[in-house]
Design an enzyme around this catalytic site. Structure first.
Site, PDB file in Angstrom:
ATOM      1  N   LYS A 164       0.953  -1.094  -0.151  1.00 10.56           N
ATOM      2  CA  LYS A 164       0.027   0.116  -0.004  1.00 10.56           C
ATOM      3  C   LYS A 164       0.685   1.267  -0.015  1.00 10.56           C
ATOM      4  CE  LYS A 164      -2.677   2.825   2.994  1.00 10.56           C
ATOM      5  NZ  LYS A 164      -3.142   3.249   4.312  1.00 10.56           N
ATOM      6  N   ASP A 170      -5.950   8.045   8.747  1.00  7.54           N
ATOM      7  CA  ASP A 170      -5.821   7.500  10.003  1.00  7.54           C
ATOM      8  C   ASP A 170      -5.752   8.506  11.202  1.00  7.54           C
ATOM      9  OD1 ASP A 170      -5.985   4.832   9.265  1.00  7.54           O
ATOM     10  OD2 ASP A 170      -3.878   4.374   9.295  1.00  7.54           O
TER      11      ASP A 170
END
Length: 438
Positions: free
Chosen positions: A22, A121
């Site tokens: 990722k 996040d």
């Protein structure tokens, strides 16, 4: 909001292959903006964050063609710069942390780059100063709209410069490198990040015609070129997912083989798991984890003091795996301190493990002491909510080892970083069901 329903306490068995990385994908995909020629990229993970970035590139005018699973071509020969000043872009860019890395390539090739304050996040403050200070060093003018939380940099022509980064930021280094490859003259970046994913970016750029030396070190020297061409690139496997599967095998006393791991790019990961007693065997380019039927024992330091595991910039241990390590320690024989230096909110999921019966003392936002159960007391099933990608997978591993049926809400957080995780876990024997929300 979708949920996972997990029946824990079952041993798993089989092979599992890690997805493409990722964190590499978010850099590599932004680099397609540096050339008008076609770029082919393989092993792209099919996850929410990466798909959001691909959608954003498409709105920017990049021609995208999906060839096969994980394989795409990109051609940025007609970039729509007006999209950057649209309300749609301000909304799209906010939802993805990785969108910050479009700024460097756009600035280098078109003389301007804009971005809304990115989201991502909720693991603590992640400042953007390193990115923009680098662009300013290259001659860009910086502006910031406080009301709209909108950043911009502009320059007629970037000029190479010497810079000492205030932190070895991976995304910051990537962004500055992508800006510098088309700058006039030589750029020297000291205290550069040197993670394998950053090395992959530099190697790809060199194949496109860039002149970057020092790849793999913290001192990069970049001789600017006038234009870059097309190339082909394949992503590394995701080292965070590899570490997650090692932890899963240990916690569930399962025999697992993790295939095609690019072992030489794993750095400290195998060694850190070995320090907490887990057998990590190399078999060619695979990792074999035998079933730890007798548990696993934490090694103290050689002077007898309690083991401390801390994160650090590469080649230190990645912060993305500390939550996995902490979870695995809950069933170890012995105790350890987990020290999360780089993000101040990443340990705030431990209350959920404590609810499951784990013995953890949260000393402060950065440190936790874990007293292992040695499997003499199993974790207990519960209902919980995933706060972020890595904590979410840690809780999933805990649930798979726990006695009873657990529910994890907000699994979209997990889907942001892990491709079809429930299907892949079922293939090795996990009892996990996805329940779609309303």
């Amino acid at each position: 909001m979708s949920t996972f329903k997990i029946e824990g306490g079952h041993q798993l068995k089989g092979k599992i292959q890690p997805q493409g990385a990722k964190n590499e994908a978010l850099q590599i995909l932004c680099a397609v903006l540096l050339t008008a020629e076609e770029i082919k990229i393989d092993n792209i993970p099919d996850i929410i964050d990466v798909n959001k970035l691909i959608a954003l590139l498409k709105k920017l005018g990049v021609k995208i063609n999906k060839l096969d699973k994980g394989s795409y071509t990109f051609k940025a020969d007609e970039v729509n710069l007006k999209y950057l000043e649209s309300e749609e872009f301000k909304e799209d860019g906010k939802g993805l942390r990785g969108s910050i890395m479009i700024v460097g390539p756009l600035l280098a090739r078109f003389g301007k780059g804009y971005i809304p304050k990115p989201g991502g996040d909720k693991i603590g403050r992640r400042r953007l100063d390193t990115h923009f200070e680098g662009f300013i060093n290259l001659g860009a003018k910086f502006r910031y709209n406080k009301e709209e939380l909108f950043y911009g940099v502009e320059a007629k022509k970037l000029k190479g410069a010497y810079m000492l980064l205030d932190e070895a930021s991976v995304t910051g280094t990537a962004n500055i490198v992508m800006a510098a490859v088309l700058a006039e003259g030589t750029t020297t970046i000291y205290n550069a990040a040197c993670e394998p994913y950053l090395q992959q970016l530099c190697k790809m750029l060199n194949r496109m015609g860039a002149k970057i030396s020092g790849v793999g070190s913290n001192l990069l020297v970049i001789e600017g070129v006038d234009v870059l061409g097309g190339t082909e690139h394949r992503m590394l496997p995701d080292m965070i997912e590899i570490g997650s599967w090692i932890g899963l095998a240990a916690m569930t006393k399962s025999e697992l083989t993790i295939t095609n791991v690019s072992w030489d790019d794993l750095g400290q990961i195998p060694n850190v798991f070995r320090k907490i007693g887990i057998t990590v065997e190399r078999q060619g380019d695979d990792i074999h984890i035998p079933a730890h039927t007798d548990g696993y024992e934490v090694q103290n330091f050689i002077d007898g003091s309690i083991l401390t595991i801390a994160d650090a910039p590469w080649p230190g241990f990645t912060p993305d795996l500390l939550s996995i390590i902490l979870t695995v320690l809950t069933q170890a024989r012995g105790s350890a301190v987990v020290h999360q230096k780089m993000f101040e909110s990443r340990l705030f999921f431990v209350d959920k493990l404590i609810d499951m019966g784990a013995k953890i003392i949260l000393c402060d936002p950065h440190r936790a002491t874990v007293i292992g159960h040695d499997f003499k007391s199993t974790l207990k099933a519960t209902t919980m909510t995933s706060p972020d990608i890595r904590a979410g997978v840690s809780l999933l591993i805990a649930a798979l080892s726990a006695k009873g049926t657990s529910i994890i809400h907000n699994i979209e957080q997990i889907d942001r970083g892990y491709e079809n995780i429930d299907e892949r876990l079922r293939a090795i024997g996990a009892k996990i069901e996805r329940v779609e929300g309303n």
